[in-house]
Design a protein around this motif. Sequence first.
Motif, PDB file in Angstrom:
ATOM      1  N   GLU A  58      29.270  21.586  51.794  1.00  0.00           N
ATOM      2  CA  GLU A  58      28.084  23.325  51.628  1.00  0.00           C
ATOM      3  C   GLU A  58      29.137  23.603  52.521  1.00  0.00           C
ATOM      4  OE1 GLU A  58      24.358  25.318  50.391  1.00  0.00           O
ATOM      5  OE2 GLU A  58      24.450  23.401  51.720  1.00  0.00           O
ATOM      6  N   THR A  87      31.952  30.096  53.410  1.00  0.00           N
ATOM      7  CA  THR A  87      33.399  31.100  53.457  1.00  0.00           C
ATOM      8  C   THR A  87      33.871  32.068  53.924  1.00  0.00           C
ATOM      9  OG1 THR A  87      33.633  31.096  51.559  1.00  0.00           O
ATOM     10  CG2 THR A  87      34.377  28.577  52.332  1.00  0.00           C
ATOM     11  N   HIS A 140      34.970  33.750  49.932  1.00  0.00           N
ATOM     12  CA  HIS A 140      34.198  33.228  48.385  1.00  0.00           C
ATOM     13  C   HIS A 140      32.869  32.430  48.748  1.00  0.00           C
ATOM     14  CE1 HIS A 140      38.739  32.481  48.225  1.00  0.00           C
ATOM     15  NE2 HIS A 140      38.650  33.156  47.079  1.00  0.00           N
ATOM     16  N   ARG A 184      29.463  31.802  50.364  1.00  0.00           N
ATOM     17  CA  ARG A 184      28.428  29.991  50.153  1.00  0.00           C
ATOM     18  C   ARG A 184      29.259  28.856  49.221  1.00  0.00           C
ATOM     19  NH1 ARG A 184      23.829  27.163  48.862  1.00  0.00           N
ATOM     20  NH2 ARG A 184      22.924  28.431  46.846  1.00  0.00           N
ATOM     21  N   HIS A 185      29.898  27.653  48.913  1.00  0.00           N
ATOM     22  CA  HIS A 185      30.492  27.167  48.001  1.00  0.00           C
ATOM     23  C   HIS A 185      30.428  25.793  48.488  1.00  0.00           C
ATOM     24  CE1 HIS A 185      33.351  26.997  45.116  1.00  0.00           C
ATOM     25  NE2 HIS A 185      33.573  28.152  45.237  1.00  0.00           N
ATOM     26  N   TRP A 211      40.300  24.559  47.728  1.00  0.00           N
ATOM     27  CA  TRP A 211      39.383  24.767  46.484  1.00  0.00           C
ATOM     28  C   TRP A 211      40.685  24.436  45.315  1.00  0.00           C
ATOM     29  CZ3 TRP A 211      38.075  27.433  42.251  1.00  0.00           C
ATOM     30  CH2 TRP A 211      36.924  26.479  41.555  1.00  0.00           C
ATOM     31  N   ASP A 216      36.918  28.314  36.515  1.00  0.00           N
ATOM     32  CA  ASP A 216      36.325  28.621  38.395  1.00  0.00           C
ATOM     33  C   ASP A 216      34.634  28.061  37.757  1.00  0.00           C
ATOM     34  OD1 ASP A 216      35.881  31.186  40.395  1.00  0.00           O
ATOM     35  OD2 ASP A 216      34.582  31.517  39.073  1.00  0.00           O
ATOM     36  N   GLU A 272      24.842  31.469  45.420  1.00  0.00           N
ATOM     37  CA  GLU A 272      26.486  30.810  45.687  1.00  0.00           C
ATOM     38  C   GLU A 272      26.907  31.800  45.670  1.00  0.00           C
ATOM     39  OE1 GLU A 272      28.606  26.454  44.739  1.00  0.00           O
ATOM     40  OE2 GLU A 272      26.173  27.404  43.645  1.00  0.00           O
ATOM     41  N   ARG A 273      28.745  32.031  46.514  1.00  0.00           N
ATOM     42  CA  ARG A 273      29.982  32.441  45.317  1.00  0.00           C
ATOM     43  C   ARG A 273      29.812  33.981  45.869  1.00  0.00           C
ATOM     44  NH1 ARG A 273      32.346  27.895  41.169  1.00  0.00           N
ATOM     45  NH2 ARG A 273      32.042  26.508  42.030  1.00  0.00           N
TER      46      ARG A 273
END
Length: 243
Positions: free
Chosen positions: A23, A26, A29, A31-32, A58, A63, A103-104
């Motif tokens: 985890e 970034t 992008h 939290r990925h 990544w 996607d 997320e993302r």
Amino acid sequence: MEWSDEGIILGLRRHGEANAIVELMTAAHGRHLGLVRGGSSRRQAAALQPGNGVRVVWRARLDEHLGTFALEVVAPRAGRLMAYAHSAFALSHVGSLVRMLPERDPHPGLHETLVAVVEHLDEPRLTGMLIARLELMMLSELGFGLDLDRCAATGGRNDLLYVSPKSGRAVSRDAGEPWRTQLFELPYFLIGEVAEPPSRHDVEAALELTGHFLARRVFEPRGTALPDSRAALIAALHRLDAS
């Protein structure tokens, strides 16, 4: 699908016999999560530790897939951060806060702040101030920012010393004096730059303020309490002050 970015490791968990799901927070992008092949091996596990800064590539077919990470550690901070109780708890708390974000969902300003915060978490005189400022920023990033720019009663911008526990708005000295026992203190370092680390009293006041609004506006609506790591961090800082 492919992108490259920079990030901070927030955590990881084993996936199968040899792999790990890592985890990151970034820059572009958000939290990925991604799969690191061989990430549970002894060779890689030592590098894939929370707090380390990485360059990441990544890749995924679509996607919406989990995808795979190729990581290069460029800022190996974990060793020194995990060497002290206060910084280890602070790092865990940072991860708990960032996991409140979808997320993302990109938060480039937050990532920039996180880099600066994590870099200095092993400095006891700065840790409390950095965490309080980060918590204040997290409230804003989550849509629950406090209004600390002007007095709620007068509209003035000077001599802001208090915060209403209900509205989250600043209150000036004169307007707040009759109700000071019912208001939170507003340490100056939350609204301006300071030349020296703040006093223990100001750090405690700031953490009381941000903790109240995090609990009330973020964690309690989700049916959870403030993370245990936060209380452990505060206790560790108290022990350092007493030593």
